[in-house]
Design an enzyme around this catalytic site. Structure first.
Site, mmCIF file in Angstrom:
data_model
loop_
_atom_site.group_PDB
_atom_site.id
_atom_site.type_symbol
_atom_site.label_atom_id
_atom_site.label_comp_id
_atom_site.label_asym_id
_atom_site.label_seq_id
_atom_site.Cartn_x
_atom_site.Cartn_y
_atom_site.Cartn_z
ATOM 1 N N TYR A 72 0.840 -1.213 0.000
ATOM 2 C CA TYR A 72 0.000 0.000 0.000
ATOM 3 C C TYR A 72 0.867 1.252 0.000
ATOM 4 C CZ TYR A 72 -3.923 3.086 0.961
ATOM 5 O OH TYR A 72 -4.869 4.065 0.861
ATOM 6 N N PHE A 124 -7.019 20.260 -24.373
ATOM 7 C CA PHE A 124 -7.767 19.028 -24.634
ATOM 8 C C PHE A 124 -9.094 19.095 -23.872
ATOM 9 C CE2 PHE A 124 -8.846 14.569 -23.697
ATOM 10 C CZ PHE A 124 -9.061 14.163 -24.985
ATOM 11 N N ASP A 125 -10.124 18.346 -24.361
ATOM 12 C CA ASP A 125 -11.483 18.417 -23.777
ATOM 13 C C ASP A 125 -11.514 18.282 -22.258
ATOM 14 O OD1 ASP A 125 -11.459 17.386 -26.359
ATOM 15 O OD2 ASP A 125 -12.993 15.888 -25.959
ATOM 16 N N ASP A 214 1.034 19.908 -20.685
ATOM 17 C CA ASP A 214 0.156 18.747 -20.865
ATOM 18 C C ASP A 214 0.909 17.823 -21.815
ATOM 19 O OD1 ASP A 214 -1.699 16.877 -21.593
ATOM 20 O OD2 ASP A 214 -3.306 18.296 -22.021
ATOM 21 N N ALA A 216 0.891 14.411 -22.821
ATOM 22 C CA ALA A 216 0.472 13.096 -23.322
ATOM 23 C C ALA A 216 1.380 12.564 -24.437
ATOM 24 C CB ALA A 216 -0.973 13.180 -23.798
ATOM 25 N N LYS A 257 -0.579 7.332 -23.542
ATOM 26 C CA LYS A 257 -0.069 7.618 -24.898
ATOM 27 C C LYS A 257 1.438 7.346 -24.899
ATOM 28 C CE LYS A 257 -3.981 10.269 -24.779
ATOM 29 N NZ LYS A 257 -4.809 10.399 -23.571
ATOM 30 N N HIS A 449 -20.929 14.118 -27.492
ATOM 31 C CA HIS A 449 -20.158 13.299 -28.409
ATOM 32 C C HIS A 449 -20.194 11.792 -28.102
ATOM 33 C CE1 HIS A 449 -15.813 12.582 -29.860
ATOM 34 N NE2 HIS A 449 -16.534 12.828 -30.922
HETATM 35 N N1 F0G Z 1 -4.294 15.713 -22.566
HETATM 36 C C1 F0G Z 1 -4.274 15.362 -23.866
HETATM 37 C C2 F0G Z 1 -3.474 16.184 -24.842
HETATM 38 C C3 F0G Z 1 -4.994 14.236 -24.304
HETATM 39 O O1 F0G Z 1 -4.970 13.910 -25.590
HETATM 40 C C4 F0G Z 1 -5.715 13.479 -23.352
HETATM 41 C C5 F0G Z 1 -6.477 12.302 -23.763
HETATM 42 C C6 F0G Z 1 -5.692 13.881 -22.006
HETATM 43 C C7 F0G Z 1 -4.967 15.006 -21.652
HETATM 44 C C8 F0G Z 1 -6.444 13.148 -20.938
HETATM 45 O O2 F0G Z 1 -5.799 11.967 -20.604
HETATM 46 O O3 F0G Z 1 -7.369 10.159 -21.318
HETATM 47 O O4 F0G Z 1 -5.458 9.711 -19.761
HETATM 48 O O5 F0G Z 1 -7.419 10.973 -18.996
HETATM 49 N N2 F0G Z 1 -6.735 12.025 -24.950
HETATM 50 C C9 F0G Z 1 -7.393 10.842 -25.470
HETATM 51 C C10 F0G Z 1 -7.609 10.970 -26.952
HETATM 52 C C11 F0G Z 1 -8.580 10.368 -24.713
HETATM 53 O O6 F0G Z 1 -8.299 10.093 -27.517
HETATM 54 O O7 F0G Z 1 -7.088 11.891 -27.568
HETATM 55 P P1 F0G Z 1 -6.553 10.637 -20.158
#
Ligand code: F0G
Length: 458
Positions: A72, A124-125, A214, A216, A257, A449
């Protein structure tokens, strides 16, 4: 004779794929309300929905899974992971989280307050969601050139320093940080140059504003810096990554990613105050500080994944495959966001389905057509994703309307790329006969979406 290019790995384990008939796909897509998120994965032949968590791990990653320490607190797995992050990114404080949005949730819970303004190169969204749900605003400061899909420039994900300075100067004292996304997913996996990273950070720091990267697809971004930016050809990916992070204050990472794992994320920083602040939110949201929502075995696999994916050959193999698919589309004349980015092709649906009215969602229609053609699942990054304006409740038709085809890491072969390209060509060849799109039958008030129900018109 010069030897041709080939992958820097070989295949040890396979997963069978299932093909289907057009009649089956018609039935399945209708049952899924013309929304490919509602399909069962087994109804898909080649899955290009996302490159997130869909990659294949290596034998070294799988063998590290067996060594996972599931204690843990204080597990050896955490220290393997922490020291890898410290070595690659140069940050002292590391907090694991279960994925990227969880890293945002933990860090932003500490940093974002109502009324704050947070500039970024196309957040990102989920990043935007975590800002807006805290009643703060996310302002896009990407260069305008990113919107012209046919314009070929090497760093189309860059920040416009003019736009950024305007936001910084007009909101002094109200900007807790700036988000710099590498690569810039929203505009097509487009990279940000080292010069732009440095100048963006300098400008932010001049206004006393820290920068959160950010991250990824940071390794793909480093690959583009090495291959496109003057002065970096002889540097290793690890040297380039180290320099990228030397300019910024913190990172949030979706390790699904460029971490080459199926689940995982983290926050890293040199700021002790941010670490202390974020820690308080990690424990209730994600778990104790040495596991943060992940298994010990996941942390082990992630440590190896970060190391593997910051080696040039691994990235070269990946980007080569994405560029190979793009070259096939060039051969067939199919328009996409140029030059192709790191993780995906973004097909310019408005330029393909010219006879489908904008209000019938051309990119979503193209997504459906490609699935019906060959069982290939892409994803609409267009007018449906854009949601309605929160005030007027009108659809937002102002942006780009794209079909994103993501390429998972180390999963498909170039033969699969040939199938994707041929299927797209078949749809492209009959594009003028496609005159009707889709209409919304039901939608959620926010992030429609994923769950929208659509009716095929005509
Ligand atoms: N930032 C970026 C640039 C991303 O592309 C994503 C996720 C996230 C943050 C969030 O990360 O999914 O691990 O919680 N992108 C995916 C996509 C879902 O399909 O582009 P996560």
């Amino acid at each position: 004779m010069e030897l041709p290019f080939a992958e820097s790995w070989k295949i040890k384990m396979i997963e069978p794929l299932r093909k289907s008939t057009r009649a089956e796909r018609e039935q399945w897509l209708e049952a899924a309300h013309n929304n490919v998120f509602m399909l069962k994965a087994e109804q898909v032949y080649i899955d290009c929905l996302t490159d997130s968590g869909t990659g294949a791990m290596s034998d070294r990653q799988w063998s590290e899974m067996m060594l996972g320490d599931e204690s843990y607190a204080g597990a050896t797995s955490f220290f393997k992971f922490e020291s890898t992050v410290q070595r690659i990114f140069g940050f002292k404080y590391v907090i694991p989280t279960h994925q990227g949005r969880a890293a945002e949730n933990v860090l932003f819970s500490y940093l974002v307050k109502q009324g704050h303004v947070i500039p970024g190169n196309a957040h990102f969204d989920t990043t935007k969601g975590h800002i807006e749900s805290r009643h703060a605003s996310a302002i896009d400061v990407t260069i305008d050139e990113a919107k012209d899909t046919q314009l070929e420039i090497p760093f189309k994900g860059n920040v416009s320093l003019e736009k950024l300075e305007k936001v910084l100067s007009e909101n002094q004292g109200n900007v807790p940080f700036m988000v710099l996304t590498v690569t810039n997913n929203t505009v097509g996996g487009q990279p940000v140059s080292m010069q732009n990273i440095r100048e963006t950070a300098e400008l932010c720091h001049k206004y006393g504003v820290p920068v959160v990267m950010d991250s990824a697809r940071f390794a793909e971004n480093a690959y583009f810096i090495k291959t496109r930016e003057e002065g970096y050809a002889d540097k290793t990916i690890k040297e380039i990554a180290k320099e990228m992070y030397s300019y910024v204050d913190a990172m949030t990472m979706s390790a699904k990613k460029d971490g080459l794992v199926n689940m995982g994320g983290f926050i890293a920083t040199n700021r002790e105050d941010w670490y202390e602040g974020a820690k308080l939110f990690c424990i209730p949201f994600e778990g104790f500080l040495t596991y943060g929502g992940l298994n010990g075995r996941d942390l082990n696999a992630l440590a190896v994944g970060l190391d593997e994916n910051t080696e040039f050959e691994m990235l070269e193999t990946r980007i080569h495959q994405v560029q190979y698919l793009a070259s096939k589309l060039d051969e067939y004349g199919i328009p996409y966001q140029r030059p192709v980015g790191g993780h995906a092709l973004f097909i310019d649906a408005d330029k393909v389905l010219c006879n489908v009215p904008i209000k019938e969602f051309p990119a979503q229609t193209l997504t459906c057509e490609l699935y019906l053609e060959a069982g290939i699942r892409g994803c609409e990054i267009g007018y449906i994703l854009a949601d309605r304006d929160p005030v007027t409740r009108e659809n937002r038709f102002g942006g780009m309307d794209l079909l994103r085809l993501c390429i998972p890491r180390r999963v498909y072969t170039d033969n699969h790329m040939n199938v994707i390209a041929a299927a797209l060509k078949n749809v492209y060849d009959r594009r003028n006969e496609i005159t009707h799109g889709v209409a919304i039958e039901w939608e959620a008030p926010l992030m429609r979406h994923f769950t929208v129900k659509l009716k095929r018109l005509g």
